[in-house]
Design an enzyme around this catalytic site. Structure first.
Site, PDB file in Angstrom:
ATOM      1  N   LYS A 209     -29.837   4.359  39.629  1.00 35.39           N
ATOM      2  CA  LYS A 209     -30.546   3.819  38.464  1.00 35.39           C
ATOM      3  C   LYS A 209     -32.052   3.902  38.649  1.00 35.39           C
ATOM      4  CE  LYS A 209     -31.571   1.673  34.697  1.00 35.39           C
ATOM      5  NZ  LYS A 209     -31.163   0.311  34.380  1.00 35.39           N
ATOM      6  N   LYS A 284     -41.402  -2.986  36.414  1.00 31.51           N
ATOM      7  CA  LYS A 284     -40.612  -3.545  37.520  1.00 31.51           C
ATOM      8  C   LYS A 284     -39.763  -2.477  38.184  1.00 31.51           C
ATOM      9  CE  LYS A 284     -36.692  -5.103  36.791  1.00 31.51           C
ATOM     10  NZ  LYS A 284     -35.279  -4.630  36.863  1.00 31.51           N
TER      11      LYS A 284
END
Length: 336
Positions: A209, A284
């Site tokens: 991811k 993030k």
């Protein structure tokens, strides 16, 4: 609990969690027509922009839910539809032996699992815990160790596809964990996604991811730059997008999630960059990629630059906008 894991679970965790974007309210009447006789309850923790439609798709497939979110209002439509709402992650673990968590950050995930009222306080032996948050792979590994001590199973299963795919049930899940447990996880994840891929040991789902989102950020910035340049050279944005999408520059950011207002319907750029995947969350994720690159001594020149751009956007008022607002950011920044 290991000291490094406790650090993530500081009291500030819930404060970070509480700042994430909420989904627009909507009726669940259309998703409640189902038979639950043969389905056992599934716990679901985290009803944000992604978790909300994911939980609804489990309902569509006949799974009764045990729901928790730090925002009680996020649970109301589920409660109105007959789902059970509880007051803590621990209460979810007490009532369900299959739990999915969908949270914004590592801090939030650790709080949900190992906090004072976390899942691990009441988890049952043999439970399957699936974390679909995008967090540090090292944190996933630490959580897996703690879950294993309780006789339960932990798998990381972050997603790709965005809010649109979450609504339509076409997410891609990247799963890390014990391979023997993959089939059990796939049963649930297949209700929410069209692609469920086994990546390897715990943490490999997160690794996949992180790589995907780094590439997504780079391609979105590239698409925004190309569109901005073409518009300033006098090209019609819809025409330019059409050309790009039938040429070698085509990518998901150009043909499915175009960042230019007026080019596509049903995307955040058509709604003042509201909804979708927030700039804060992209920053993030790029930070996670940066940390991973440092630990593996991997050069990510464009990834690092993308990280800096999204951090700048957060500092300049774009933090709550969708990450495709990088187009607007570039249009307004004449000093580059």
């Amino acid at each position: 609990m290991a000291a490094s894991l406790r650090l993530f679970g500081a009291a500030s965790g819930l404060r970070y969690w509480s700042r994430r974007l909420r989904p627009a309210a909507g009726s669940l009447a259309a998703v409640c027509s189902r038979s639950v006789a043969s389905k056992t309850p599934v716990g679901f923790i985290g009803l944000g922009n992604m978790g909300n439609p994911m939980a609804k798709n489990l309902m569509k497939h006949g799974y009764p839910l045990i729901i928790y979110d730090v925002f009680p209002d996020a649970c109301k439509e589920f409660q109105d539809a007959g789902e059970q709402v509880v007051s803590s992650p621990a209460d979810v673990a007490e009532k369900a032996d299959r739990i999915i968590t969908m949270l914004p950050t590592s801090i939030n995930a650790v709080e949900a699992y190992s906090g004072a009222n976390g899942i691990l306080k009441k988890v049952k032996k043999g439970s399957l815990l699936i974390d679909s948050s995008t967090i540090d792979p090292a944190v996933s590994k630490e959580l897996a160790k703690e879950v294993e001590k309780m006789g339960a199973v932990f798998m990381d299963a972050p997603v790709s596809g965005g809010v649109g795919a979450a609504r339509s049930g076409n997410l891609t899940f990247m799963v890390g964990g014990v391979e023997d447990e993959f089939a059990a996880a796939q049963e649930l994840l297949g209700c929410m996604g069209s692609n469920v891929l086994y990546c390897g040991a715990v943490g490999t789902g997160q690794a996949a991811k992180i790589c995907n989102n780094m590439l997504l950020a780079i391609s979105m910035i590239g698409t925004a730059e190309a569109m901005n340049l073409g518009i300033r050279l006098g090209l019609d944005p819809k025409l330019l997008a059409k050309i790009l999408n039938m040429s070698s520059g085509r990518c998901w950011s150009s043909d499915t999630y175009n960042p230019v207002p007026g080019v596509m319907d049903g995307v955040p750029s058509a709604n003042n960059y509201q909804g979708g995947f927030g700039t804060t969350l992209m920053a993030k994720d790029l930070g996670l990629a940066q940390d991973s690159a440092t630990s593996t001594k991997s050069p990510i020149l464009l990834g690092s630059l993308a990280h800096q751009i999204y951090r700048m956007m957060c500092a300049k008022g774009y933090s709550k906008k969708d990450f495709s607002s990088v187009f607007q950011f570039l249009r307004e920044e004449e000093t580059f």
